[in-house]
Write an enzyme that holds these catalytic residues in place. Structure first.
Site, mmCIF file in Angstrom:
data_model
loop_
_atom_site.group_PDB
_atom_site.id
_atom_site.type_symbol
_atom_site.label_atom_id
_atom_site.label_comp_id
_atom_site.label_asym_id
_atom_site.label_seq_id
_atom_site.Cartn_x
_atom_site.Cartn_y
_atom_site.Cartn_z
ATOM 1 N N LYS A 51 0.824 -1.211 0.000
ATOM 2 C CA LYS A 51 0.000 0.000 0.000
ATOM 3 C C LYS A 51 0.853 1.255 0.000
ATOM 4 C CE LYS A 51 -4.214 -2.054 1.561
ATOM 5 N NZ LYS A 51 -4.779 -2.752 2.721
ATOM 6 N N LYS B 93 -11.444 -4.949 -4.124
ATOM 7 C CA LYS B 93 -12.398 -3.850 -4.201
ATOM 8 C C LYS B 93 -11.734 -2.597 -4.708
ATOM 9 C CE LYS B 93 -14.572 -4.781 -0.024
ATOM 10 N NZ LYS B 93 -13.375 -4.490 0.719
ATOM 11 N N LYS C 203 -4.888 -10.335 -7.309
ATOM 12 C CA LYS C 203 -6.128 -10.910 -6.795
ATOM 13 C C LYS C 203 -7.288 -9.980 -7.109
ATOM 14 C CE LYS C 203 -6.247 -8.564 -2.423
ATOM 15 N NZ LYS C 203 -7.051 -8.485 -1.244
HETATM 16 P P1 ADP Z 1 -10.379 -5.980 -0.597
HETATM 17 O O1 ADP Z 1 -8.983 -6.499 -0.735
HETATM 18 O O2 ADP Z 1 -11.200 -6.343 -1.781
HETATM 19 O O3 ADP Z 1 -10.466 -4.526 -0.235
HETATM 20 P P2 ADP Z 1 -10.928 -6.563 2.179
HETATM 21 O O4 ADP Z 1 -9.555 -6.101 2.531
HETATM 22 O O5 ADP Z 1 -12.077 -5.758 2.665
HETATM 23 O O6 ADP Z 1 -11.036 -6.779 0.589
HETATM 24 O O7 ADP Z 1 -11.099 -8.065 2.663
HETATM 25 C C1 ADP Z 1 -12.315 -8.659 3.082
HETATM 26 C C2 ADP Z 1 -12.153 -10.154 3.121
HETATM 27 O O8 ADP Z 1 -12.111 -10.666 1.781
HETATM 28 C C3 ADP Z 1 -10.855 -10.615 3.780
HETATM 29 O O9 ADP Z 1 -11.127 -11.755 4.559
HETATM 30 C C4 ADP Z 1 -9.953 -10.968 2.634
HETATM 31 O O10 ADP Z 1 -9.032 -11.981 2.984
HETATM 32 C C5 ADP Z 1 -10.962 -11.487 1.605
HETATM 33 N N1 ADP Z 1 -10.469 -11.301 0.234
HETATM 34 C C6 ADP Z 1 -10.316 -10.121 -0.423
HETATM 35 N N2 ADP Z 1 -9.883 -10.329 -1.680
HETATM 36 C C7 ADP Z 1 -9.765 -11.674 -1.830
HETATM 37 C C8 ADP Z 1 -9.391 -12.544 -2.909
HETATM 38 N N3 ADP Z 1 -9.090 -12.063 -4.110
HETATM 39 N N4 ADP Z 1 -9.381 -13.886 -2.685
HETATM 40 C C9 ADP Z 1 -9.730 -14.389 -1.483
HETATM 41 N N5 ADP Z 1 -10.106 -13.636 -0.436
HETATM 42 C C10 ADP Z 1 -10.135 -12.305 -0.589
#
Ligand code: ADP
Length: 344
Positions: free
Chosen positions: A125, A210, A207
């Site tokens: 980040k 969001k 991956k």
């Molecule tokens: P993002 O990375 O999309 O902002 P968050 O940080 O809010 O998502 O994560 C919310 C949950 O979703 C966490 O438990 C995270 O491990 C899971 N998560 C986010 N992206 C992935 C992905 N591509 N594959 C598997 N789990 C994910």
């Protein structure tokens, strides 16, 4: 060594409490679902669960709060549409539990600058936002630990990207317990399939996320045509030329996505076609897009309906806040006693 006062505060450590969170930084996507929410839905029947919308964590990278209210509602609605039941689990918003700030402060005294700087997510980040490397970003895993241990949770359903944060949470817990007495159980990342999942992006790298590349992430809010467009754009090549060859990463990713939503015989068909070099990736992606649509469409519809019922969403948030704060108050009483901060 713990003082007499601290030893007295030593409670029974709970065994099966679940806690996890999701940031309201955008729309919920398939990575969130398969990495986390799918497990929430199963766990709410078997465990005492706390699920949180991590609005404070989102401030580390998204300081502009103008969209926060609508994003929080969307994440709330999309999780409920995915099957999270607010009558079974405590589903709440992080900023409603004021006690978190206090626990975060105590834990910050047990977290070292060096280990925080080495965290992979911090380094990523910081690279993405060199203009905003704030202390909140550095101490993100500390705040996350405060959220988890606030309910003295043991099981944390998260995706693979969170593995290192959970390891750090255990370190902070061990340090706290060693210094002040056994208050907290050690939390572990949890997935019913044993292996933590990482849902890859459609561009063959990274991956689904969001906050990153929109075209490589499938959101529950995407309409059918958008899903088709995104899937058809996924990277492929002209196909294997040798029988039973190893799949390149971007092809492996398409199979992985297919395994999440398609029927077993469909997957087998394309596995065989790959192995005997007859695979046509255009057909495979068309099939994948239709299977994705089948999966996403009912959840999207339910979320749209819920978003039209603001009174219900507010009621869920209010009840969740009340239950989460009751739990937080109990924990903080133990913490203050253990630390000797109970002067009266
Ligand atoms: P993002 O990375 O999309 O902002 P968050 O940080 O809010 O998502 O994560 C919310 C949950 O979703 C966490 O438990 C995270 O491990 C899971 N998560 C986010 N992206 C992935 C992905 N591509 N594959 C598997 N789990 C994910």
């Amino acid at each position: 060594m713990a003082s007499e006062n601290q030893k007295k505060a030593n409670p029974n450590i709970p065994a099966n409490i679940v806690m996890s969170g999701i940031r309201p930084t955008g729309m919920v996507h398939l990575g969130n679902y398969f990495g986390a929410i799918r497990n929430y839905v199963k766990m709410q029947d078997d465990f005492e669960c706390f699920f949180m919308i991590a609005d404070l964590h989102s401030l580390t990278t998204h300081p502009d709060t103008s969209l926060l209210k609508s994003n929080v509602r969307r994440v709330l609605a999309e999780n409920i549409a995915c099957g999270l039941n607010p009558d079974k689990a405590t589903f709440y918003c992080q900023s409603h539990v004021y006690e978190t700030g206090e626990l975060y402060l105590y834990l910050n005294m047990l977290a070292y600058k060096g280990e925080l700087e080495k965290t992979v997510t911090f380094k990523d980040k910081a690279r993405q936002h060199p203009e905003n490397i704030n202390a909140g970003l550095l101490t993100y895993p500390v705040l996350q630990t405060a959220d988890i241990i606030m309910h003295r949770a043991t099981h944390v359903p998260v995706g693979k990207d969170q593995e290192q944060h959970l390891e750090m949470a255990r370190n902070f817990v061990v340090r706290f317990n060693h210094r002040y007495g056994e208050i907290f159980p050690e939390p572990h990342a949890f997935n019913y399939n044993q292996n933590l999942i990482k849902v890859p992006g459609l561009d063959g790298s990274g991956k689904m996320s969001k906050s990153e590349n929109n075209m490589s992430t499938l959101y529950f809010a995407d309409d059918d045509d958008t899903i088709r467009k995104k899937v058809m754009k996924a990277k492929t090549d002209s196909g294997p030329t040798e029988m039973n060859s190893t799949k390149p990463d971007y092809i492996e990713n398409i199979f992985l996505l297919m395994k999440l939503v398609s029927a077993e015989d469909v997957i087998q068909h394309y596995e065989s076609a790959f192995n005997n070099c007859t695979i046509r990736y255009g057909d495979m992606k068309k099939q994948l897009a239709e299977d994705m649509i089948q999966f996403v469409a009912p959840i999207r519809q339910k979320a749209t309906d819920l978003l039209e019922n603001d009174a219900y969403l507010l009621e869920v948030m209010g009840k969740g806040a009340q239950k989460a704060r009751e739990s937080a108050k109990k924990t903080m009483k133990l913490v203050r006693e253990a630390m000797g901060l109970n002067y009266f």
